[in-house]
Design a protein around this motif. Sequence first.
Motif, mmCIF file in Angstrom:
data_model
loop_
_atom_site.group_PDB
_atom_site.id
_atom_site.type_symbol
_atom_site.label_atom_id
_atom_site.label_comp_id
_atom_site.label_asym_id
_atom_site.label_seq_id
_atom_site.Cartn_x
_atom_site.Cartn_y
_atom_site.Cartn_z
ATOM 1 N N VAL A 39 -15.885 4.308 -11.910
ATOM 2 C CA VAL A 39 -15.227 3.674 -10.558
ATOM 3 C C VAL A 39 -15.396 2.282 -10.757
ATOM 4 O O VAL A 39 -16.794 1.681 -10.776
ATOM 5 C CB VAL A 39 -15.960 4.086 -9.367
ATOM 6 C CG1 VAL A 39 -15.219 3.412 -8.081
ATOM 7 C CG2 VAL A 39 -15.903 5.751 -9.297
ATOM 8 N N HIS A 40 -14.203 1.439 -10.719
ATOM 9 C CA HIS A 40 -14.320 0.068 -11.017
ATOM 10 C C HIS A 40 -13.240 -0.327 -9.909
ATOM 11 O O HIS A 40 -11.995 -0.290 -9.986
ATOM 12 C CB HIS A 40 -13.923 -0.260 -12.482
ATOM 13 C CG HIS A 40 -13.816 -1.682 -12.555
ATOM 14 N ND1 HIS A 40 -14.860 -2.453 -12.891
ATOM 15 C CD2 HIS A 40 -12.696 -2.636 -12.612
ATOM 16 C CE1 HIS A 40 -14.544 -3.585 -13.020
ATOM 17 N NE2 HIS A 40 -13.450 -3.934 -12.801
ATOM 18 N N ILE A 41 -13.632 -1.107 -8.521
ATOM 19 C CA ILE A 41 -12.736 -1.449 -7.470
ATOM 20 C C ILE A 41 -11.789 -2.448 -7.864
ATOM 21 O O ILE A 41 -12.490 -3.621 -8.419
ATOM 22 C CB ILE A 41 -13.888 -1.732 -6.495
ATOM 23 C CG1 ILE A 41 -14.530 -0.520 -5.700
ATOM 24 C CG2 ILE A 41 -12.941 -2.298 -5.226
ATOM 25 C CD1 ILE A 41 -15.624 -0.981 -4.857
ATOM 26 N N ASN A 47 -5.976 -0.433 -0.019
ATOM 27 C CA ASN A 47 -5.823 0.899 0.072
ATOM 28 C C ASN A 47 -6.585 1.879 -0.762
ATOM 29 O O ASN A 47 -6.365 1.707 -1.824
ATOM 30 C CB ASN A 47 -4.161 1.390 0.087
ATOM 31 C CG ASN A 47 -3.358 0.715 1.380
ATOM 32 O OD1 ASN A 47 -3.959 0.119 2.288
ATOM 33 N ND2 ASN A 47 -2.008 0.468 1.187
ATOM 34 N N THR A 48 -7.171 2.872 -0.124
ATOM 35 C CA THR A 48 -7.926 3.750 -0.770
ATOM 36 C C THR A 48 -9.170 3.120 -1.651
ATOM 37 O O THR A 48 -9.463 3.584 -2.810
ATOM 38 C CB THR A 48 -7.181 4.902 -1.536
ATOM 39 O OG1 THR A 48 -6.527 3.906 -2.809
ATOM 40 C CG2 THR A 48 -5.998 5.472 -0.888
ATOM 41 N N THR A 68 -2.673 9.868 -6.003
ATOM 42 C CA THR A 68 -4.151 9.594 -6.063
ATOM 43 C C THR A 68 -4.956 10.500 -6.905
ATOM 44 O O THR A 68 -4.344 11.449 -7.463
ATOM 45 C CB THR A 68 -4.686 9.792 -4.563
ATOM 46 O OG1 THR A 68 -4.217 11.059 -4.306
ATOM 47 C CG2 THR A 68 -3.818 8.679 -3.844
ATOM 48 N N LEU A 69 -6.240 10.266 -7.014
ATOM 49 C CA LEU A 69 -7.204 11.032 -7.589
ATOM 50 C C LEU A 69 -8.260 11.272 -6.779
ATOM 51 O O LEU A 69 -8.469 10.711 -6.019
ATOM 52 C CB LEU A 69 -7.523 10.470 -9.083
ATOM 53 C CG LEU A 69 -6.523 9.780 -10.173
ATOM 54 C CD1 LEU A 69 -7.521 8.967 -11.088
ATOM 55 C CD2 LEU A 69 -6.154 11.133 -10.887
ATOM 56 N N ARG A 85 -6.872 5.785 -5.568
ATOM 57 C CA ARG A 85 -5.680 5.357 -6.518
ATOM 58 C C ARG A 85 -6.235 5.212 -7.907
ATOM 59 O O ARG A 85 -7.301 4.917 -8.030
ATOM 60 C CB ARG A 85 -4.800 4.099 -5.999
ATOM 61 C CG ARG A 85 -4.140 4.545 -4.517
ATOM 62 C CD ARG A 85 -3.147 3.634 -4.156
ATOM 63 N NE ARG A 85 -2.578 3.822 -3.135
ATOM 64 C CZ ARG A 85 -1.718 3.345 -2.339
ATOM 65 N NH1 ARG A 85 -1.304 2.133 -2.517
ATOM 66 N NH2 ARG A 85 -1.050 3.544 -1.160
ATOM 67 N N PHE A 86 -4.990 5.050 -8.901
ATOM 68 C CA PHE A 86 -5.475 4.993 -10.315
ATOM 69 C C PHE A 86 -6.110 3.688 -10.689
ATOM 70 O O PHE A 86 -6.805 3.488 -11.692
ATOM 71 C CB PHE A 86 -4.279 4.844 -10.998
ATOM 72 C CG PHE A 86 -3.595 6.647 -10.894
ATOM 73 C CD1 PHE A 86 -4.176 7.627 -11.411
ATOM 74 C CD2 PHE A 86 -2.186 6.697 -10.304
ATOM 75 C CE1 PHE A 86 -3.501 8.940 -11.155
ATOM 76 C CE2 PHE A 86 -1.758 8.198 -9.984
ATOM 77 C CZ PHE A 86 -2.316 9.030 -10.559
#
Length: 118
Positions: A39-41, A47-48, A68-69, A85-86
Motif C-alpha cells: 500500500v503506497h498512497i 478518492n479511495t 478498484t481492488l 484504486r490501482f
Amino acid sequence: MPHSHGTRVKAGSVLTKRNVVRGVSYLLYDYKVGDKVVVHIDPREHNTTPHRRFHGKIGVIEEVGRRTLKVSVMIGDKKKILQTRFNHIRLLAGTPAMSRAGAATATTTTPAEGVRNK
C-alpha cells in the motif's frame, strides 16, 4: 482555535509530492487474486485513499474490479479489507507476479546471432 482531528492530520510526510511516482506503467498492470502488493498512497488521488496507518503495509489482493481492488492487510491479529484504486498500491518486488510482469520486457538472445535484442 481548537486543534483539528481529521483523517489527514499528521500525514504531511506521507502525502507529499516527493512520494509521487511519475508515469502510468504501474496502472496498466493486470493484478491477479493472490498477488502480494504494498500500500503506497498517491497524494494526487483523493478518492479511495487508504488511511495513513496502512501506508507501507503488505497485503494480498482479494478481489479485482474494473476500477478498484480489495486488498487484505493484517494489522496485528486482525485482517482489514481495503477497497482502493490501482494507483494506491504497488506490486511487491521479488514476488513471482513481479517476475511475470518483467518477463514481457526482458531482453532475449537469439541463438543464431548471439546478440541481445533490446
